[in-house]
Design a protein around this motif. Structure first.
Motif, PDB file in Angstrom:
ATOM      1  N   THR A 122     100.121  39.485  18.000  1.00  0.00           N
ATOM      2  CA  THR A 122     100.537  39.773  16.548  1.00  0.00           C
ATOM      3  C   THR A 122     101.061  41.261  16.467  1.00  0.00           C
ATOM      4  O   THR A 122     102.205  41.551  15.889  1.00  0.00           O
ATOM      5  N   TYR A 126     104.681  38.802  17.251  1.00  0.00           N
ATOM      6  CA  TYR A 126     104.772  37.233  17.526  1.00  0.00           C
ATOM      7  C   TYR A 126     104.004  36.918  16.318  1.00  0.00           C
ATOM      8  O   TYR A 126     102.940  37.286  15.729  1.00  0.00           O
ATOM      9  N   GLN A 127     104.458  35.506  15.954  1.00  0.00           N
ATOM     10  CA  GLN A 127     103.535  34.953  14.904  1.00  0.00           C
ATOM     11  C   GLN A 127     103.145  33.354  15.636  1.00  0.00           C
ATOM     12  O   GLN A 127     103.758  32.845  16.321  1.00  0.00           O
ATOM     13  N   ARG A 128     101.961  33.057  14.996  1.00  0.00           N
ATOM     14  CA  ARG A 128     101.178  31.921  15.447  1.00  0.00           C
ATOM     15  C   ARG A 128     102.246  30.808  14.692  1.00  0.00           C
ATOM     16  O   ARG A 128     102.435  30.906  13.427  1.00  0.00           O
ATOM     17  N   GLU A 129     102.346  29.792  15.401  1.00  0.00           N
ATOM     18  CA  GLU A 129     103.008  28.621  15.127  1.00  0.00           C
ATOM     19  C   GLU A 129     102.019  27.379  15.228  1.00  0.00           C
ATOM     20  O   GLU A 129     102.098  26.562  16.048  1.00  0.00           O
TER      21      GLU A 129
END
Length: 141
Positions: A122, A126-129
């Motif tokens: 994070t 980056y982002q959780r998908e």
């Protein structure tokens, strides 16, 4: 600040990489053996990126490129060397590799239970998908 060298792994690093992963990485992989690491670096000599300090592996990331996707695996830093910018340096090297190869987006494999790793990813942008899940099938008995 430590004197850090970022470089691609070679086949000669396989044993040391495995020892490093046992101490520093979360989880295990079916490819965690000398043959698996050796095959990786022989197939794609720039994929396994190491951070080395004083002759010792202190960080790693696999920056795999298949011509379509840029995939990150095994981002790990030696516990005694964490919070010193090593993961940032490794991810910078991976980003540079992917951009040079024509990559448009990087995907990272992060264990669901690895809260420290999730915070790191994070912080790195980056982002959780959540709409995707990994599906696996071992190819060997």
């Amino acid at each position: 600040m430590i004197d850090l060298q970022i470089r691609a792994a070679t086949s000669a690093d396989a044993e040391d990489v495995l020892t490093f992963w046992k101490e520093s990485a979360e989880g295990t992989s079916i490819s965690d053996d000398v043959n698996g690491v050796t095959r990786l670096v022989e197939r794609d000599p720039e994929a396994l990126i190491l951070a080395v300090a004083d002759g010792r592996i202190v960080g790693s990331v696999i920056a795999g490129w298949d011509g379509w996707r840029a995939s990150l695996y095994r981002l790990a830093v030696l516990p005694s060397h964490r919070r010193r910018g090593i993961s940032t340096a490794l991810l910078r090297a991976a980003d540079e590799r992917f951009v040079a190869l024509g990559g448009r987006r990087a995907d990272a494999m992060v264990l669901e239970a690895n809260e420290t790793g999730q915070r790191l990813w994070t912080a790195a942008g980056y982002q959780r998908e959540d709409r995707w899940r990994r599906w696996v099938k071992p190819l060997t008995g």
